[in-house]
Motif scaffolding. Sequence first.
Motif, short mmCIF file in Angstrom:
data_model
loop_
_atom_site.label_atom_id
_atom_site.label_comp_id
_atom_site.label_asym_id
_atom_site.label_seq_id
_atom_site.Cartn_x
_atom_site.Cartn_y
_atom_site.Cartn_z
N THR A 20 0.83 -1.20 0.00
CA THR A 20 0.00 0.00 0.00
C THR A 20 0.87 1.26 0.00
O THR A 20 0.60 2.21 -0.74
N ALA A 21 1.90 1.23 0.80
CA ALA A 21 2.80 2.38 0.86
C ALA A 21 3.49 2.59 -0.49
O ALA A 21 3.64 3.73 -0.95
N LEU A 22 3.89 1.52 -1.13
CA LEU A 22 4.56 1.64 -2.43
C LEU A 22 3.63 2.16 -3.51
O LEU A 22 4.01 2.98 -4.35
N LEU A 23 2.40 1.69 -3.48
CA LEU A 23 1.45 2.11 -4.51
C LEU A 23 1.02 3.57 -4.34
O LEU A 23 0.68 4.23 -5.30
N ASN A 24 1.02 4.05 -3.14
CA ASN A 24 0.59 5.42 -2.88
C ASN A 24 1.74 6.43 -2.90
O ASN A 24 1.52 7.62 -2.76
N ALA A 25 2.94 5.97 -3.04
CA ALA A 25 4.11 6.86 -3.01
C ALA A 25 4.27 7.57 -4.36
O ALA A 25 4.16 6.96 -5.41
N ALA A 26 4.59 8.84 -4.29
CA ALA A 26 4.82 9.62 -5.52
C ALA A 26 6.32 9.82 -5.67
O ALA A 26 6.84 10.93 -5.54
N LYS A 27 7.03 8.74 -5.96
CA LYS A 27 8.48 8.79 -6.08
C LYS A 27 8.89 8.13 -7.38
O LYS A 27 8.12 7.36 -7.96
N PRO A 28 10.10 8.39 -7.83
CA PRO A 28 10.58 7.72 -9.04
C PRO A 28 10.72 6.22 -8.79
O PRO A 28 10.89 5.76 -7.67
N GLY A 29 10.69 5.45 -9.86
CA GLY A 29 10.73 3.99 -9.76
C GLY A 29 11.95 3.45 -9.07
O GLY A 29 11.87 2.52 -8.26
N SER A 30 13.13 4.02 -9.36
CA SER A 30 14.36 3.52 -8.73
C SER A 30 14.35 3.76 -7.22
O SER A 30 14.78 2.91 -6.43
#
Length: 118
Positions: A20-30
């Motif tokens: 959930t945290a990964l899906l909602n994060a607005a960060k670059p893929g790397s």
Amino acid sequence: MKITHIAAGFTVGLAAGAATALLNAAKPGSEVQRNFMANSTDAKAQVKQLKTEIGDLKNYAMQTKEESQKLIKELGTEVKEMIANYKSDIEPNIKHLKSNVENVKNRADEAKETFSKK
């Protein structure tokens, strides 16, 4: 509830929270990948620690069970000894009381005969 169910629930909850945290994060893929790797390493460490603690808890429970069984046996033996001692202590008193009762009956019979003759 079994410890394995708790551990499985903890692991699933941890994985769902990380996803959930990964899906909602607005960060670059790397950066997301690095965070995911760090989180998975932390999760693995937490699961390993949980397994260790569960093992320690299991060992403590087994030790407590064994000690409890030993104490209960000892207590049973002590109670049996106390009862045996009580019986041996009271036996002479019972014999003495029976003797006194017999003497009283004999005197009562003698008194009956004495008063019957008169």
